[in-house]
Design a protein around this motif. Structure first.
Motif, mmCIF file in Angstrom:
data_model
loop_
_atom_site.group_PDB
_atom_site.id
_atom_site.type_symbol
_atom_site.label_atom_id
_atom_site.label_comp_id
_atom_site.label_asym_id
_atom_site.label_seq_id
_atom_site.Cartn_x
_atom_site.Cartn_y
_atom_site.Cartn_z
ATOM 1 N N VAL A 90 0.843 -1.205 0.000
ATOM 2 C CA VAL A 90 0.000 0.000 0.000
ATOM 3 C C VAL A 90 0.874 1.250 0.000
ATOM 4 O O VAL A 90 0.696 2.169 -0.808
ATOM 5 N N GLY A 91 1.832 1.289 0.912
ATOM 6 C CA GLY A 91 2.686 2.472 1.019
ATOM 7 C C GLY A 91 3.590 2.659 -0.177
ATOM 8 O O GLY A 91 3.697 3.762 -0.723
ATOM 9 N N PHE A 92 4.237 1.577 -0.598
ATOM 10 C CA PHE A 92 5.193 1.705 -1.692
ATOM 11 C C PHE A 92 4.491 1.984 -3.017
ATOM 12 O O PHE A 92 5.073 2.603 -3.909
ATOM 13 N N GLY A 93 3.239 1.543 -3.150
ATOM 14 C CA GLY A 93 2.495 1.843 -4.370
ATOM 15 C C GLY A 93 2.305 3.340 -4.561
ATOM 16 O O GLY A 93 2.607 3.894 -5.627
ATOM 17 N N VAL A 94 1.810 4.000 -3.533
ATOM 18 C CA VAL A 94 1.619 5.449 -3.623
ATOM 19 C C VAL A 94 2.956 6.160 -3.773
ATOM 20 O O VAL A 94 3.111 7.068 -4.602
ATOM 21 N N PHE A 95 3.945 5.744 -2.997
ATOM 22 C CA PHE A 95 5.264 6.384 -3.066
ATOM 23 C C PHE A 95 5.867 6.270 -4.467
ATOM 24 O O PHE A 95 6.418 7.238 -4.999
ATOM 25 N N THR A 96 5.762 5.100 -5.082
ATOM 26 C CA THR A 96 6.400 4.861 -6.370
ATOM 27 C C THR A 96 5.916 5.829 -7.431
ATOM 28 O O THR A 96 6.705 6.440 -8.157
ATOM 29 N N SER A 97 4.605 5.990 -7.550
ATOM 30 C CA SER A 97 4.062 6.843 -8.607
ATOM 31 C C SER A 97 4.223 8.325 -8.287
ATOM 32 O O SER A 97 4.654 9.111 -9.140
ATOM 33 N N VAL A 98 3.907 8.717 -7.068
ATOM 34 C CA VAL A 98 3.892 10.147 -6.733
ATOM 35 C C VAL A 98 5.307 10.687 -6.608
ATOM 36 O O VAL A 98 5.606 11.796 -7.077
ATOM 37 N N ASP A 99 6.211 9.929 -5.997
ATOM 38 C CA ASP A 99 7.587 10.412 -5.875
ATOM 39 C C ASP A 99 8.244 10.531 -7.243
ATOM 40 O O ASP A 99 9.031 11.447 -7.475
ATOM 41 N N PHE A 100 7.932 9.602 -8.155
ATOM 42 C CA PHE A 100 8.470 9.705 -9.507
ATOM 43 C C PHE A 100 8.013 11.003 -10.169
ATOM 44 O O PHE A 100 8.815 11.724 -10.776
#
Length: 425
Positions: free
Chosen positions: A345-355
């Motif tokens: 859950v956390g890494f999914g949001v982080f992956t797209s938004v941080d990119f």
């Protein structure tokens, strides 16, 4: 150098099409198959097979992955800078994607036949060198072709492909490698490497063959010199503070994640005493992938719609901290399953938004590839730091419980630092 910017250097304004996004995402996923089939399963098994009697398998794995990460850290910005200067009729990025995946496949074949730790180190370093050439070009294609208002969504699809690549690579390594309770079937590790090599090539063909890359006119190509390339590895955080804080945020969150994942096979085997640790890694990766896929695209779209990036990065990092803390405090199979789900859950949001956030703090269009390569060091450097930190923690400073506590703390600090970025909401 005067006159309007050519298409290759212009700020994109038209939305990227679905076919282009799908092909680029598939190519990205294929590259991650080439990385994570070995990282999740094959390198650990090969290290156990090839480690000298007096050397722990964890130390061999640390040396192999650490050496490869050093190569990755240097090669990503290097090939990004070279692609910035490529004025071929096939464009700036496509030639490097093609050359990189072919070299990566060949390097995986070399690993398949490794009979010593030295050849294993060489093979993995070559995998990192070649696949980073392709990855640098893939990530640079996004700021080349996608307007800022769409980058969260495209980053989400790339992130979805990334986790599918991780799952596919783990699945190929497990199935082709014959990983079971008793070890590995004859020739299993080699079969796993060959399966990953084939996927790397096939997955990139649609993008390389079907999609045009904007051509850089030879007259607009930046000068090529060793001094210029070396100087480009440094981007002053004083001059570009938002880029500096964004880089540090990504580095720390990725370091926490790398510490959590590096010894997962050994954690299941030696702490939880799973009868089928390879299969357990595959199950955890699949659970993580399902929850990640449920948030990675949605998170990117949502941040595009909201016009904000920071809150999404902050709270995704907090969720990942909680997940890693579960591995430290609830050392059971159900605890590992819950941690894998939350981490997804956390890494999914982080992956797209941080990119998307990273593409919005780039200094200039002329060297997007190099700058994205410098940013990608924040992905590679944790692979160097994690083995150096993890091995002494596991063996001398408290074992796996302390390892996951440290990973949680590091990730939380990274999440909090995103608040220092001022130029992107």
């Amino acid at each position: 150098m005067s006159g309007p910017a050519p298409e290759a250097l212009a700020e994109p304004s038209q939305q990227a099409g679905r076919a282009w996004t799908a092909a680029l995402s598939l190519a990205n996923g294929a590259i991650w198959v080439g990385w994570y089939g070995p990282l999740q399963i094959l390198l650990a098994l090969q290290a156990a097979q090839l480690a000298p009697p007096e050397t722990p398998k964890e130390s061999v794995l640390a040396w192999v992955t650490g050496a490869g990460a050093v190569v990755s850290m240097v090669s990503n910005p290097l090939f990004g800078a070279l692609s910035d200067r490529t004025a071929s009729r096939f464009g700036r990025r496509t030639p490097w994607i093609a050359v990189g995946v072919l070299g990566g496949a060949g390097s995986l074949v070399l690993l398949a036949g490794a009979g010593t730790v030295a050849v294993m180190v060489l093979g993995w370093c070559l995998v990192q060198l070649t696949l980073n050439a392709a990855f640098a070009a893939v990530t640079a294609a996004v700021p080349d072709r996608v307007p800022p208002r769409q980058r969260g969504a495209v980053g989400g699809w790339l992130g979805a492909a990334q986790i599918l690549g991780v799952v596919a690579g783990t699945g190929l390594a497990t199935a082709a490698g014959g990983v079971a309770a008793g070890g590995v079937a004859a020739g299993g590790v080699a079969a796993g490497y060959l399966a990953c090599a084939g996927f790397v090539v096939l997955g990139t063909l649609p993008y390389v063959l079907l999609h045009r890359d904007p051509v850089l006119p030879a007259g607009r190509r930046p000068a090529l010199s060793v001094r210029a390339l070396a100087a480009g590895f440094w981007i002053s955080p004083r001059r570009y503070p938002d880029l500096g804080w964004a880089w540090l945020t990504r580095f720390l969150i990725n370091l926490g994640n790398a510490l959590a994942l590096l010894y997962l096979l050994y954690y299941l085997r030696d702490v939880l005493h799973r009868p089928d640790p390879g299969g357990g890694v595959l199950i955890l990766t699949a659970v993580n992938g399902v929850t990640l896929l449920g948030t990675v695209v949605v998170g990117g779209f949502w941040s595009d719609r909201a016009g904000r990036r920071q809150p999404f990065v902050l709270w995704s990092g907090v969720i990942m901290t909680v997940a890693t803390g579960l591995l430290a405090g609830w050392q059971t199979w159900p605890g590992a399953l819950c941690a894998a789900a939350l981490l997804g859950v956390g890494f999914g949001v982080f992956t797209s938004v941080d990119f998307a956030l990273m593409t919005q703090v780039l200094p200039a269009a002329a060297h997007r590839g190099k700058d994205m390569g410098v940013i990608n060091i924040a992905n590679a450097l944790p692979q160097v730091a994690a083995p150096a930190l993890a091995a002494p923690i596991v063996h001398h400073l408290g074992g796996f419980r302390m390892l996951y506590a440290v990973a949680a703390a590091v990730g939380l600090v990274g999440a909090l630092l995103v608040r220092r970025i001022r130029g992107v909401a």
